[in-house]
Design a protein around this motif. Structure first.
Motif, PDB file in Angstrom:
ATOM      1  N   PHE A 124       0.682  -1.189   0.059  1.00  7.99           N
ATOM      2  CA  PHE A 124       0.076  -0.059   0.084  1.00  7.99           C
ATOM      3  C   PHE A 124       0.665   1.305  -0.234  1.00  7.99           C
ATOM      4  O   PHE A 124       0.324   1.937  -0.896  1.00  7.99           O
ATOM      5  CB  PHE A 124      -1.029  -0.345   1.325  1.00  7.99           C
ATOM      6  CG  PHE A 124      -1.800   1.059   1.206  1.00  7.99           C
ATOM      7  CD1 PHE A 124      -2.760   1.592   0.447  1.00  7.99           C
ATOM      8  CD2 PHE A 124      -1.549   2.376   2.278  1.00  7.99           C
ATOM      9  CE1 PHE A 124      -3.199   2.903   0.492  1.00  7.99           C
ATOM     10  CE2 PHE A 124      -2.016   2.945   2.983  1.00  7.99           C
ATOM     11  CZ  PHE A 124      -3.326   3.473   1.667  1.00  7.99           C
ATOM     12  N   ASP A 125       2.083   1.408   1.033  1.00  8.28           N
ATOM     13  CA  ASP A 125       2.782   2.272   1.148  1.00  8.28           C
ATOM     14  C   ASP A 125       3.698   2.739  -0.434  1.00  8.28           C
ATOM     15  O   ASP A 125       3.461   4.111  -1.368  1.00  8.28           O
ATOM     16  CB  ASP A 125       4.111   2.325   1.885  1.00  8.28           C
ATOM     17  CG  ASP A 125       4.906   3.478   1.777  1.00  8.28           C
ATOM     18  OD1 ASP A 125       4.599   4.444   2.438  1.00  8.28           O
ATOM     19  OD2 ASP A 125       5.987   2.546   1.239  1.00  8.28           O
ATOM     20  N   ARG A 126       3.973   1.474  -1.241  1.00  6.58           N
ATOM     21  CA  ARG A 126       4.663   1.806  -2.430  1.00  6.58           C
ATOM     22  C   ARG A 126       3.786   2.208  -3.499  1.00  6.58           C
ATOM     23  O   ARG A 126       3.431   2.895  -4.589  1.00  6.58           O
ATOM     24  CB  ARG A 126       5.451   0.739  -2.880  1.00  6.58           C
ATOM     25  CG  ARG A 126       6.003  -0.211  -2.225  1.00  6.58           C
ATOM     26  CD  ARG A 126       7.292   0.912  -2.428  1.00  6.58           C
ATOM     27  NE  ARG A 126       7.343   1.992  -2.079  1.00  6.58           N
ATOM     28  CZ  ARG A 126       8.365   3.173  -1.670  1.00  6.58           C
ATOM     29  NH1 ARG A 126       8.231   2.971  -2.645  1.00  6.58           N
ATOM     30  NH2 ARG A 126       8.315   4.056  -0.811  1.00  6.58           N
ATOM     31  N   TYR A 127       1.853   2.333  -3.218  1.00  8.63           N
ATOM     32  CA  TYR A 127       0.883   2.190  -3.862  1.00  8.63           C
ATOM     33  C   TYR A 127       0.490   3.560  -3.995  1.00  8.63           C
ATOM     34  O   TYR A 127       0.649   4.491  -5.423  1.00  8.63           O
ATOM     35  CB  TYR A 127      -0.334   1.778  -3.792  1.00  8.63           C
ATOM     36  CG  TYR A 127      -1.776   2.546  -4.117  1.00  8.63           C
ATOM     37  CD1 TYR A 127      -2.008   2.171  -5.647  1.00  8.63           C
ATOM     38  CD2 TYR A 127      -2.136   2.535  -3.518  1.00  8.63           C
ATOM     39  CE1 TYR A 127      -3.386   2.871  -6.024  1.00  8.63           C
ATOM     40  CE2 TYR A 127      -3.715   3.333  -3.993  1.00  8.63           C
ATOM     41  CZ  TYR A 127      -3.952   3.791  -5.259  1.00  8.63           C
ATOM     42  OH  TYR A 127      -5.022   4.351  -5.287  1.00  8.63           O
ATOM     43  N   LEU A 128       1.107   4.252  -2.503  1.00 13.97           N
ATOM     44  CA  LEU A 128       0.702   5.763  -3.078  1.00 13.97           C
ATOM     45  C   LEU A 128       1.998   6.233  -3.292  1.00 13.97           C
ATOM     46  O   LEU A 128       1.959   7.870  -3.803  1.00 13.97           O
ATOM     47  CB  LEU A 128       0.741   6.242  -1.112  1.00 13.97           C
ATOM     48  CG  LEU A 128      -0.510   5.776  -0.415  1.00 13.97           C
ATOM     49  CD1 LEU A 128      -0.399   5.955   0.976  1.00 13.97           C
ATOM     50  CD2 LEU A 128      -2.171   6.362  -1.589  1.00 13.97           C
ATOM     51  N   ALA A 129       3.488   6.151  -2.933  1.00 14.70           N
ATOM     52  CA  ALA A 129       4.369   6.416  -3.457  1.00 14.70           C
ATOM     53  C   ALA A 129       4.710   6.918  -5.208  1.00 14.70           C
ATOM     54  O   ALA A 129       4.766   8.293  -5.196  1.00 14.70           O
ATOM     55  CB  ALA A 129       5.239   5.996  -2.771  1.00 14.70           C
TER      56      ALA A 129
END
Length: 311
Positions: A124-129
């Protein structure tokens, strides 16, 4: 807690016998040396990532904070099984107490559940970034990151709590022998005096939900990431974006690949030898390999590691 060979003959159970990896005394010593080395290297590798993130100000970002927490989780995960396995290699009776068995059962599955949730929030963090780069600092705040980390630990430690409590209250009949190197629910349920289909169904359902919900979340996140990356105008931008996801995808593949072979494959009733090998892979080998994957494929982490080691 009782153990009996027939309904009229009961005796107090004092523990179970973990067979582990039966072989000669020399073979047991060799395995002890091998797994001691793997355990120490796992502690050092994951500990180095934690130290690098703590000491390098440039790594004080959500991505690396999550990675440091994940490395701490890996240390706890491997510690839930390996020390007892090492003691068993040198033991003649290979007995684990009843309370020790269920404590290992609880912590092993709770930490494994926490790992599933951690892999999901890291995706999820990579998706947002990557998909929301301009809004990322305001979306993935320190408070949200902390809340996600705490939620993973809480969910992980409550996920299997009820089935484990119920199984621990059951009566066990006949042999105390568990043909495994840890207290796994399959062999334990096989030793109960009476079959409880409801408990087996509950455990199977919780395991399936635990595996598939985070896994689908990860796959959807990376599908959206891939769609966003393919829209980047330059090949260099695409490579840079994908490189930040490569390490995590490799870890997801190693962990979920082995766990699904164990618990989701059509031939889930594996022979004891295959159960041990697959469990060994996702519980010992994967935590050992993960620091290598993250440090080799990430320039910032390699730089921080070199700084930490003074090279």
């Amino acid at each position: 807690m009782k153990i009996s060979n027939n309904p009229n003959n009961t005796s107090t159970i004092t523990g179970f016998i973990l067979l582990g990896f039966p072989c000669s005394r020399e073979g047991q010593i060799l395995l002890f040396v091998l797994f001691s080395g793997v355990y120490l290297l796992t502690l050092m590798g994951n500990g180095s990532i934690i130290c690098a993130v703590c000491w390098d100000q440039r790594l004080h970002t959500p991505m690396y904070i999550l990675l440091a927490n994940f490395s701490f989780l890996e240390i706890c995960y491997v510690t839930s099984t390996v020390p007892n396995m090492l003691a068993n290699f040198l033991s003649d009776n290979k007995v684990i107490s009843f309370s020790g068995c269920f404590l290992q059962f609880y912590f092993f599955f709770s930490l494994g559940s926490t790992e599933c949730f951690f892999l999901a929030i890291m995706a999820f963090d990579r998706y947002l970034a990557i998909c929301w780069p301009l809004h990322y600092p305001t979306l993935m705040t320190g408070r949200l990151c902390s809340n996600l980390v705490v939620s993973c630990w809480v969910l992980g430690f409550f996920w299997f709590l009820i089935p484990i409590i119920i199984i621990s209250q059951m009566s066990f009949c006949g042999s105390r022998i568990i043909d495994h190197f840890l207290c796994d629910p399959g062999p334990l349920l096989a030793l109960t005096c009476t079959r409880f289909p409801v408990i087996e169904l509950m455990s199977s359902t919780l395991s399936s939900l635990l595996l598939f919900i985070p896994f689908l979340f990860i796959m959807v996140s990376y599908a959206l990431v891939l769609r966003a990356v393919l829209r980047f105008p330059s090949a260099a931008g695409q490579r840079k974006a994908l490189s930040t996801c490569g390490s995590h995808l490799a870890v997801v593949s190693l962990f979920y690949g082995s766990v699904m072979v164990m618990y989701v494959s059509p031939t889930s009733e594996h022979e004891a030898g295959m159960q041990k090998i697959v469990t060994l892979f996702y519980s010992v080998v994967t935590p050992f390999i993960n620091p290598v994957i993250y440090s080799l494929r990430n320039k910032d982490m390699k730089r921080a590691m070199k700084k930490l080691l003074g090279t």
